[in-house]
Motif scaffolding. Sequence first.
Motif, PDB file in Angstrom:
ATOM      1  N   CYS A   1       0.846  -1.186   0.000  1.00  0.00           N
ATOM      2  CA  CYS A   1       0.000   0.000   0.000  1.00  0.00           C
ATOM      3  C   CYS A   1       0.884   1.240   0.000  1.00  0.00           C
ATOM      4  CB  CYS A   1      -0.956   0.021   1.201  1.00  0.00           C
ATOM      5  SG  CYS A   1      -0.128   0.036   2.817  1.00  0.00           S
ATOM      6  N   ALA A   2       0.266   2.398  -0.247  1.00  0.00           N
ATOM      7  CA  ALA A   2       1.008   3.653  -0.278  1.00  0.00           C
ATOM      8  C   ALA A   2       0.149   4.779   0.287  1.00  0.00           C
ATOM      9  CB  ALA A   2       1.444   3.994  -1.708  1.00  0.00           C
ATOM     10  N   LEU A   3       0.807   5.761   0.851  1.00  0.00           N
ATOM     11  CA  LEU A   3       0.159   6.965   1.362  1.00  0.00           C
ATOM     12  C   LEU A   3       0.337   8.048   0.312  1.00  0.00           C
ATOM     13  CD1 LEU A   3      -1.254   8.010   3.962  1.00  0.00           C
ATOM     14  CD2 LEU A   3       0.996   8.754   4.757  1.00  0.00           C
ATOM     15  N   ARG A   4      -0.780   8.558  -0.241  1.00  0.00           N
ATOM     16  CA  ARG A   4      -0.721   9.502  -1.338  1.00  0.00           C
ATOM     17  C   ARG A   4      -1.623  10.706  -1.080  1.00  0.00           C
ATOM     18  NH1 ARG A   4       3.656   7.840  -2.386  1.00  0.00           N
ATOM     19  NH2 ARG A   4       4.170   6.394  -4.064  1.00  0.00           N
ATOM     20  N   VAL A   5      -1.214  11.858  -1.632  1.00  0.00           N
ATOM     21  CA  VAL A   5      -1.957  13.108  -1.459  1.00  0.00           C
ATOM     22  C   VAL A   5      -2.453  13.589  -2.814  1.00  0.00           C
ATOM     23  CG1 VAL A   5      -1.810  15.524  -0.725  1.00  0.00           C
ATOM     24  CG2 VAL A   5      -0.597  13.764   0.555  1.00  0.00           C
ATOM     25  N   GLY A   6      -3.693  14.112  -2.849  1.00  0.00           N
ATOM     26  CA  GLY A   6      -4.225  14.711  -4.061  1.00  0.00           C
ATOM     27  C   GLY A   6      -5.123  13.786  -4.849  1.00  0.00           C
ATOM     28  N   THR A   7      -5.592  14.285  -5.984  1.00  0.00           N
ATOM     29  CA  THR A   7      -6.508  13.526  -6.834  1.00  0.00           C
ATOM     30  C   THR A   7      -5.810  12.308  -7.417  1.00  0.00           C
ATOM     31  OG1 THR A   7      -7.663  15.567  -7.424  1.00  0.00           O
ATOM     32  CG2 THR A   7      -8.026  13.655  -8.837  1.00  0.00           C
ATOM     33  N   LEU A   8      -6.451  11.165  -7.325  1.00  0.00           N
ATOM     34  CA  LEU A   8      -5.882   9.928  -7.849  1.00  0.00           C
ATOM     35  C   LEU A   8      -6.384   9.674  -9.259  1.00  0.00           C
ATOM     36  CD1 LEU A   8      -6.266   7.689  -4.675  1.00  0.00           C
ATOM     37  CD2 LEU A   8      -4.221   8.886  -5.458  1.00  0.00           C
TER      38      LEU A   8
ATOM     39  N   ILE B   1      -5.982  12.928   1.574  1.00  0.00           N
ATOM     40  CA  ILE B   1      -4.913  11.951   1.790  1.00  0.00           C
ATOM     41  C   ILE B   1      -5.526  10.563   1.672  1.00  0.00           C
ATOM     42  CG2 ILE B   1      -3.080  11.147   3.319  1.00  0.00           C
ATOM     43  CD1 ILE B   1      -3.278  13.789   4.805  1.00  0.00           C
ATOM     44  N   TYR B   2      -4.905   9.726   0.852  1.00  0.00           N
ATOM     45  CA  TYR B   2      -5.425   8.382   0.625  1.00  0.00           C
ATOM     46  C   TYR B   2      -4.383   7.325   0.995  1.00  0.00           C
ATOM     47  CZ  TYR B   2      -8.944  10.620  -2.399  1.00  0.00           C
ATOM     48  OH  TYR B   2      -9.957  11.401  -2.899  1.00  0.00           O
ATOM     49  N   ILE B   3      -4.882   6.183   1.443  1.00  0.00           N
ATOM     50  CA  ILE B   3      -4.100   4.951   1.414  1.00  0.00           C
ATOM     51  C   ILE B   3      -4.572   4.185   0.188  1.00  0.00           C
ATOM     52  CG2 ILE B   3      -3.697   2.724   2.485  1.00  0.00           C
ATOM     53  CD1 ILE B   3      -2.236   4.632   4.055  1.00  0.00           C
ATOM     54  N   VAL B   4      -3.639   3.821  -0.684  1.00  0.00           N
ATOM     55  CA  VAL B   4      -4.014   3.138  -1.924  1.00  0.00           C
ATOM     56  C   VAL B   4      -3.323   1.786  -2.009  1.00  0.00           C
ATOM     57  CG1 VAL B   4      -4.357   5.339  -3.116  1.00  0.00           C
ATOM     58  CG2 VAL B   4      -2.139   4.206  -3.267  1.00  0.00           C
ATOM     59  N   TYR B   5      -3.961   0.874  -2.728  1.00  0.00           N
ATOM     60  CA  TYR B   5      -3.382  -0.433  -2.968  1.00  0.00           C
ATOM     61  C   TYR B   5      -3.985  -0.986  -4.259  1.00  0.00           C
ATOM     62  CZ  TYR B   5      -7.599  -1.391  -0.206  1.00  0.00           C
ATOM     63  OH  TYR B   5      -8.869  -1.379   0.297  1.00  0.00           O
ATOM     64  N   PRO B   6      -3.288  -1.895  -4.946  1.00  0.00           N
ATOM     65  CA  PRO B   6      -3.788  -2.400  -6.230  1.00  0.00           C
ATOM     66  C   PRO B   6      -5.006  -3.288  -6.063  1.00  0.00           C
ATOM     67  CG  PRO B   6      -1.789  -3.547  -5.587  1.00  0.00           C
ATOM     68  CD  PRO B   6      -1.956  -2.430  -4.615  1.00  0.00           C
TER      69      PRO B   6
END
Length: 325
Positions: free
Chosen positions: A163-170, A292-297
């Motif tokens: 997973c990753a911590l990401r900021v902004g529009t995905l 702020i999002y946590i994202v994963y595939p």
Amino acid sequence: MHKHPNSKTLFQIDGQSSEVDRMDQLAAMRVFARVVETGNFTKAANALNIPKTTVTNMVQGLEAHLRTTLLNRTTRRVMVTTDGALYYERATQILAEIDELDGSVSSANVQPSGRLRVEMAGMFADKIIIPNLCDFYQRFPQIRLDIGVGDRLVDYIAENVDCALRVGTLRDQSLIARKVSELDFLTVASPDYIERFGMPKTPEDLEVDHHCVGYLNANAGQVMSMAFDDGTRSVEISPRYIVSANDARTYQHAVVAGMGVGQLVPFSIRDEIREGKLVRVLPEWKSEPMPIYIVYPQTRHVTNKVRVFVDWVAKLLNRSALGTL
């Protein structure tokens, strides 16, 4: 699928016949899925931390059991056959269901464990995550955390990122995202910069008489615009810059060094504001908060170790006063 009467699977490995149970077939399915996802045997072996010969043998055994070719090999890459694509689709579904079943039964009694690979920007790692990691370790001592730092593009499957911590529009539709917080920004500059160029009076000044430090969006390949709102009107400008960076820490260092006006998150510049290394610019103009999002595939099952980390990060960010100095 061919079934043996005693629920065993006959694998042909290195020309030798051997009977192995369904647990070994599941292991071979996992190996095959990782080969498909990474694109070759070497990357799959590295991701699984097993020898390449083991990967090769398990895929060959699976093909012998199924009596079909799942992968076409060349010297440079692996191509999935039609049968292989169909098998991969069903195998990943089955593996996800098994993982979910195992997790639902064991999660109440067994501590999450194993390696957890996460990606995040340096500002989050330095200011938020690392200072609180002892708390995470005390809660989940059997998880080994590998943190990749930076704002670069990530190949989640090939690099085995959970997973990753990401900021902004995905913009990557292949990712599943959970919003965990919001981030405010302050417009700031160094005193040296203000002494040389003066204090901007309106956002439009940043396009004409001033310099900014540009933030280079790795996904779009261009410098991001800067947004302002004073309660009566909203303004979005294209910053006039002489240097840009695609990493938050480098971006901040450039602003502190006097290379231009920048928009930075309050928690990352508390010390610089207090020590007089940065001053507020256009304080009556606010920037729009960014999610702020946590994202994963989508292809990666959310295991218990990922779930507890995501929950921990969400609580941590919401109590960290991200938008205040």
